[in-house]
Write an enzyme that holds these catalytic residues in place. Structure first.
Site, short mmCIF file in Angstrom:
data_model
loop_
_atom_site.label_atom_id
_atom_site.label_comp_id
_atom_site.label_asym_id
_atom_site.label_seq_id
_atom_site.Cartn_x
_atom_site.Cartn_y
_atom_site.Cartn_z
N TRP B 128 72.75 31.00 -62.83
CA TRP B 128 74.27 31.70 -62.75
C TRP B 128 74.95 31.92 -61.23
CZ3 TRP B 128 78.03 33.70 -65.75
CH2 TRP B 128 78.73 34.70 -65.28
N MET B 129 76.16 31.55 -61.25
CA MET B 129 76.81 32.05 -59.94
C MET B 129 78.13 32.97 -60.41
SD MET B 129 78.62 29.52 -57.10
CE MET B 129 79.22 28.26 -58.30
N ASP B 131 80.84 35.48 -57.84
CA ASP B 131 82.07 35.61 -56.75
C ASP B 131 81.60 34.79 -55.43
OD1 ASP B 131 82.61 39.06 -56.72
OD2 ASP B 131 82.47 37.65 -58.37
N GLN B 147 77.49 35.00 -55.21
CA GLN B 147 76.63 35.77 -56.10
C GLN B 147 75.73 34.81 -56.87
OE1 GLN B 147 77.59 39.94 -56.37
NE2 GLN B 147 77.29 38.86 -54.39
N TRP B 155 74.61 36.51 -65.93
CA TRP B 155 74.67 37.27 -64.83
C TRP B 155 73.51 38.43 -64.66
CZ3 TRP B 155 75.28 42.83 -64.42
CH2 TRP B 155 75.44 43.22 -63.32
N ASP B 255 83.22 45.39 -52.69
CA ASP B 255 83.85 44.28 -52.24
C ASP B 255 84.61 44.62 -50.90
OD1 ASP B 255 84.57 43.84 -55.60
OD2 ASP B 255 82.77 43.54 -54.54
N GLU B 309 88.90 44.85 -57.95
CA GLU B 309 87.78 44.43 -57.23
C GLU B 309 88.14 43.36 -56.25
OE1 GLU B 309 84.32 44.27 -60.45
OE2 GLU B 309 85.98 42.83 -61.35
N ASP B 342 89.58 44.33 -62.70
CA ASP B 342 88.33 44.60 -63.66
C ASP B 342 88.80 44.62 -65.04
OD1 ASP B 342 85.84 46.89 -64.62
OD2 ASP B 342 85.55 44.71 -63.99
#
Lengths: 156, 646
Positions: B128-129, B131, B147, B155, B255, B309, B342
């Site tokens: 998983w990836m 941001d 990420q 996630w 962030d 975010e 979000d």
């Protein structure tokens, strides 16, 4: 008694009020719970129901000889989906709730509903899992609703 | 009359065939079976569908009624219900009830899944990836951090992945840059940004989720500034450098941005948050990235937008065609504030004016303020972040493209998410209201052979196949000319309430649209992804143009997103309509009017894979003929792989 109000107010904002009330109230931890904790209780309920469903699927698959190929194919696919609910979605939701990145809690809960739906429609004729799929679906939807409440509520 | 639209499923009573000479008749038995099955499913899910009030976005968005929970709860059920083609198309509601008349294909065999992996978009080898983090250019290399979950294709357990490239296209994987090994990031090494200091040194600020699940900001820097690959990173021993301030929730503080210089010579950053339902951007000044003073005011705030975010803040030139370094200010410079919301998982931006003295910003047009106006991308695109590329003097935008299939499919295929192709971002001088995004020019180096099609006439109600060899890795640049007479003659109507998302997709015929391209479509158009324009004329005679991407028939699978993405696109007098599309297996990135409106979409066909994929031009308008000229290139793979012999 004191938290009755929060549970009722929360469940009113979900599409399955009775299921929500029942799932929360039958867990003693809901007594003094915050909304976040109510969400976690709902996820525990999701995990329990999903596990029961997977157990049933495994049983049905054991009766291998009695099954026609279509049924077997559907059950195998359902087993995959339920494994993902239990080992993918539930941990994802729990981690997101714990760390406060709520969109991933919503994602996991929404996905669990999709997996339950998708399992149900795999059966070309009568599904042996209809009731259980519906419960898992509905519990997921309630969990997603509660996450939404956390995301949009006033104050932290 | 034989007004044929081969895009529509032709019922058995209508024996007409499409222009490719193949009848798309549905055999009667399938209609019966599908109605039966549809009714069966109706019984099961009636309760769900009764409550469903209108089309909503895929994951937890409800654009019409922000905060409305009942409809949100059912949006997943919406995936089972394809967008109705409507009575005008001669198709009854019932037969389309659940699957558009076909039984579901068995989902996801290995062939379908392995086809989905992209050839020239950045993605790790597996798992998983999300941001993009800390993008920068340093000592000859472009760096991307991201990420990453090292354990699964969903996630969780987030750490920082890392890759480098000489050209933003050919990436080489490096070891993980940062793991979750300190109390202050044990529950997640989350998003952050890089700042390059006066002396060329790099500092990285990132959010950590502590053992208690509190969001804090941490400082890290390269272990060895002489290593151009920046393989190893060191965390500042006395992290965190920032914790949630009073009045800010422990889960509403994340962030941090790249820093920019104030006129006093301090570094300034902004961090997104929220107060009740108002999205905000907090501001901090620092001299050393260790000690900070929070400004009393906010950079900006917009009520009702919820948590902000991945806030980004950067200057753009009103006059020049190059990017600006993050600290630039002055005449001819505007500033962009961007936030990822979000609540609806979309990235919004607004252009405005920055006041350096008090660290505030106001939008040029408050009616399209951050979170209520323009989006970078009207498809699946989130957590975007820009950086200033001092190598080529441009500002480059990265964006996370998630999956819109089920997590079960992601787990089965072993990976989830890609990054968009990096885009240059510029102020659109012509409109003055939009930013322009365009794939970085280095992508052109992947072009193999190209084929040109000139002045292809597409009559109203027709589909034109384009003869190219393979159609899963393409760069398409198309221009459409329309008959201005037809535009004048068209009667204006209250059709002016059109919206891509609530429309009937490419099958819904209007006087002046839809027309465009069908990508990832097979010969029989059993699966297809239309990318198109739809023009409307208001009762005041004003023309509006919409740019849409229709997923409703992109796959026979029932567990993928089927919504229609898109938005209004400004078209100025004298401009032809233009589209650029990058097709790369399960991702398509479409740019309308030079990047004024962009739509990224994930596509998961069950049939249109490998050699079955084709491209078509189509015109489903009733009163407009369209002429298209295009160039289509086959695209090479970027051969993204681990850095050799590290």
């Amino acid at each position: 008694m004191g938290n009755q109000n929060l549970i009722e107010r929360t469940c009113k904002q979900t599409p399955f009020y009775d299921l929500c009330i029942w799932s929360l109230k039958s867990n003693p931890e809901s007594r003094d719970a915050s909304v976040k904790k109510l969400a976690q209780i709902m996820v525990d309920s999701l995990k329990t129901k999903a596990t029961e469903t997977l157990d049933l699927i495994d049983e049905l698959l054991q009766d291998g000889l009695a099954l026609d190929p279509e049924m077997q194919k559907a059950l195998t696919s359902c087993a995959e989906r339920y494994n993902v609910i239990i080992r993918g979605d539930v941990p994802e939701i729990n981690e997101a709730l714990k760390t406060g990145d709520y969109k991933f809690a919503a994602k996991g809960a929404n996905d669990a509903a999709i997996e339950a739906n998708s399992c149900e429609i795999e059966f070309p004729t009568k599904s042996p899992l209809t009731d259980m799929n519906k419960v898992v679906h509905d519990v997921s939807v309630v969990a997603a609703s509660i996450v939404k409440i956390i995301q949009t509520k006033f104050s932290f | 009359m034989a007004d044929i639209s081969p895009l529509l499923p032709v019922s058995s009573s209508d024996g007409s065939s499409d222009l490719t000479g193949q009848a798309t008749c549905r055999r009667p038995i399938k209609v019966v079976v599908s109605i039966f099955f549809g009714l069966l499913t109706v019984g099961l899910f009636a309760a769900l569908l009764i409550r469903n009030n209108g089309s909503v976005d895929y994951v937890d968005v409800h654009e019409n009624e922000r905060g409305s929970l009942a409809s949100m709860a059912f949006e997943k059920a919406e995936n089972l219900k394809p967008v109705s083609r409507g009575l005008a198309a001669g198709v009854s509601e019932k037969s389309n009830w659940v699957f558009g008349g076909d039984l579901p294909d068995y989902p996801w065999n290995n062939s379908m899944l392995s086809w989905q992996r992209t050839a020239f978009h950045f993605q790790p080898e597996k798992n998983w990836m999300n941001d993009p983090n800390g993008p920068l250019f340093y000592k000859g290399w472009y760096h991307l951090f991201y990420q990453y979950n090292p354990n699964a294709a969903v996630w969780g357990h987030i750490v920082w992945g890392h890759a480098v490239s000489k050209d933003l296209i050919h990436w080489l994987h490096l070891p993980l840059a940062m793991a979750a090994d300190q109390w202050y990031d044990k529950n997640g090494v989350w998003t952050g940004s890089a700042t390059i200091l006066h002396d060329g040194k790099i500092v990285m600020l990132y959010t950590g989720s502590t053992t208690e699940g509190v969001q804090v900001q941490n400082l890290a820097y390269p272990a060895d500034q002489y290593d151009p690959l920046l393989v190893h990173w060191v965390k500042y021993p006395r992290n965190p450098v920032l914790v949630p301030p009073p009045g800010i929730g422990p889960n509403d503080f994340r962030d941090p941005t790249t820093a920019w210089l104030t006129s006093e010579g301090k570094w300034r950053i902004t961090i997104g948050s929220k107060i009740n339902k108002t999205g905000i951007a907090l501001v901090y000044d620092t001299k050393d990235f260790i000690n900070y003073e929070m400004l009393d005011g906010l950079l900006h705030a917009v009520p009702g937008t919820g948590m902000w975010e991945c806030v980004d803040f950067f200057p753009v030139s009103e006059t020049e065609n190059n990017g600006l370094e993050t600290s630039i200010n002055g005449p001819g410079v505007k500033h962009v504030v961007k936030a990822s919301l979000d609540d609806d998982r979309h990235d919004y931006y607004a252009i405005g004016t920055y006041n350096d003295r008090n660290g505030t910003w106001i939008p040029d047009r408050p009616n399209i303020d951050v979170g209520i106006g323009l989006r970078y991308d009207y498809g699946i695109y989130y957590a975007a972040k820009t950086f200033y590329d001092q190598n080529k003097k441009r500002r480059v935008l990265w964006g996370w493209i998630g999956e819109s299939d089920s997590e079960a499919a992601d787990v089965k295929k072993g990976w989830a998410s890609v990054q968009s192709i990096p885009r240059t971002i510029l102020f659109d001088k012509k409109t003055g209201t939009h930013l322009l995004q365009w794939p970085v020019e280095e992508i052109d180096s992947l072009r193999l052979k190209g084929k040109e099609f000139n002045q292809v006439r597409i009559q109203a109600g027709s589909v034109v196949p384009l003869d190219i060899d393979s159609a899963t890795q393409l760069d398409i640049i198309a221009e459409f000319k329309i008959d201005s007479d037809a535009l004048e003659k068209a009667t204006g109507s209250s059709d002016a309430s059109f919206d891509c998302a609530t429309s009937g997709g490419a099958a819904e015929r209007g006087a002046l649209g839809p027309f465009g391209l069908l990508v990832l479509a097979d010969e029989r158009l059993r699966e297809q992804t239309p990318v198109y324009f739809y023009m409307t004329k208001g009762s005041d005679g004003n023309l509006k143009t919409f740019f849409c991407n229709d997923q409703s028939r992109s796959s026979k699978a029932s567990d993928v997103d089927k919504h229609i993405y898109g938005s209004l696109v400004p078209v100025l007098r004298g401009e032809n309509l233009s589209i650029r599309i990058l097709v790369d297996h399960s991702i398509i990135e479409s740019f309308g009017q030079g990047g004024r409106t962009v739509i990224t979409s994930r596509v998961y066909p069950t049939k249109v894979i490998y050699g079955a994929a084709k491209v078509f031009l189509f015109n489903n308008a009733t009163e407009l003929n369209v002429t298209a000229s295009l160039k289509i290139w086959q695209m090479n793979s970027a051969f993204i792989q681990p850095y050799p012999n590290l």
